[in-house]
Design a protein around this motif. Structure first.
Motif, PDB file in Angstrom:
ATOM      1  N   VAL A  84       0.842  -1.135   0.043  1.00  0.00           N
ATOM      2  CA  VAL A  84      -0.034   0.101  -0.059  1.00  0.00           C
ATOM      3  C   VAL A  84       0.801   1.064  -0.105  1.00  0.00           C
ATOM      4  N   HIS A  85       0.548   2.279  -0.760  1.00  0.00           N
ATOM      5  CA  HIS A  85       1.280   3.370  -0.780  1.00  0.00           C
ATOM      6  C   HIS A  85       0.156   4.672  -1.176  1.00  0.00           C
ATOM      7  N   LEU A  96       2.854  -5.075   3.763  1.00  0.00           N
ATOM      8  CA  LEU A  96       1.950  -5.617   4.836  1.00  0.00           C
ATOM      9  C   LEU A  96       1.902  -7.030   5.075  1.00  0.00           C
ATOM     10  N   VAL A 146      -2.345  -5.300  10.446  1.00  0.00           N
ATOM     11  CA  VAL A 146      -1.099  -4.542  10.637  1.00  0.00           C
ATOM     12  C   VAL A 146      -0.437  -5.108  11.913  1.00  0.00           C
ATOM     13  N   PHE A 155       1.158   3.789   7.885  1.00  0.00           N
ATOM     14  CA  PHE A 155      -0.150   3.638   7.236  1.00  0.00           C
ATOM     15  C   PHE A 155      -0.974   5.106   7.441  1.00  0.00           C
ATOM     16  N   GLU A 193      -8.993   2.568  12.944  1.00  0.00           N
ATOM     17  CA  GLU A 193      -7.888   1.685  13.410  1.00  0.00           C
ATOM     18  C   GLU A 193      -8.698   1.015  14.648  1.00  0.00           C
TER      19      GLU A 193
END
Length: 262
Positions: A84-85, A96, A146, A155, A193
């Motif tokens: 992921v970016h 990940l 994560v 992230f 989260e």
């Protein structure tokens, strides 16, 4: 994935390039490879995993006239992890792991609606479909496991913090057979989260959000991986730096120095 065309392989009149990638049954403009000078290397951080990606460049002369296309070149990245970016700052992307997607990601349902409606005209027994075509993926439940607090912080940083604003769009690359595009640009309107074991001294958090496929930011926008500050940090003088490389192109492709300036 680096893409580089030696100037000696092109028409002598060639001055600029536009780089395209064909993958996921789509034609993409390659970020950082749009209207670039001949002899400049391009790093494609958006190349998909587990499927063929085919590249070619359109070549232009100094007046902006097309000189045609280069030959095709095809690669397949055999990567089993989820990456992921932020598309504008790709060097700060995170890996990940192969098992990062939560079991209920997508809830096994991927929606790509066809927008329109059925209209009944006067005297017609059957309706007529009036629509604008099919959209990309919408309302996809995406979740990542994560495994460290450092990764969770990184992230969150890709989406912005109290000091830095970001675009709110991420590029998610997953290997097959996940049923979303291999290169998936998604809005992230409400990242949540969830602490799994942090409250007991662990490191695991889950980050979940509802993903809707969007256009990526303009391909001419990207933060370079290697900067002149990195080169200045590696060499005390210009003479020392010039002596280390046979050509300026070799210098610009020495990614081992990336990030050296901090």
């Amino acid at each position: 994935m680096e893409f580089f065309i030696d100037a000696g392989d092109l028409d002598p009149a060639a001055e600029r390039l536009r780089l395209y990638r064909f993958s996921d049954n789509r034609q993409w403009k390659v970020r950082g490879g749009w209207d670039i000078a001949v002899g400049v290397a391009v790093l494609d951080f958006e190349c998909p995993f587990g499927v063929d990606a085919t590249y070619r460049a359109e070549v232009f002369d100094g007046a902006g006239l097309s000189l045609g296309f280069t030959d095709y070149a095809t690669v397949t990245l055999d990567v089993g992890s989820v990456w992921v970016h932020n598309p504008l700052v790709p060097a700060e992307g995170i890996e990940l792991g192969a098992a990062a997607l939560l079991d209920d990601s997508g809830a096994r349902a991927t929606r790509r609606p066809i927008v329109g409606s059925v209209v009944y005209t006067e005297g017609s027994m059957l309706g007529r479909w009036i629509g604008s075509g099919r959209r990309g993926v919408v309302d996809y439940s995406l979740g990542f496991a994560v495994e460290s607090l450092d990764l969770a912080d990184r992230f969150q940083g890709m989406l912005g913090d109290y000091n830095t604003r970001q675009v709110g769009v991420l590029c998610v690359r997953t290997p097959p057979p996940v049923r979303i595009p291999r290169t998936f640009f998604t809005s992230v309107p409400d990242p949540t989260e969830v602490s799994v074991d942090v409250q007991w001294g662990g490191q695991r958090t889950d980050i979940v959000f509802t993903a809707t496929e969007v256009d990526p930011p303009f391909v001419g926008l990207v933060t370079p991986l290697l900067t002149y500050d990195d080169l200045d940090a590696a060499y005390s003088t210009y003479d020392e730096r010039d002596a280390a490389y046979a050509t300026y192109t070799d210098m610009d492709r020495d990614y081992s120095l990336a990030g050296l300036a901090g």
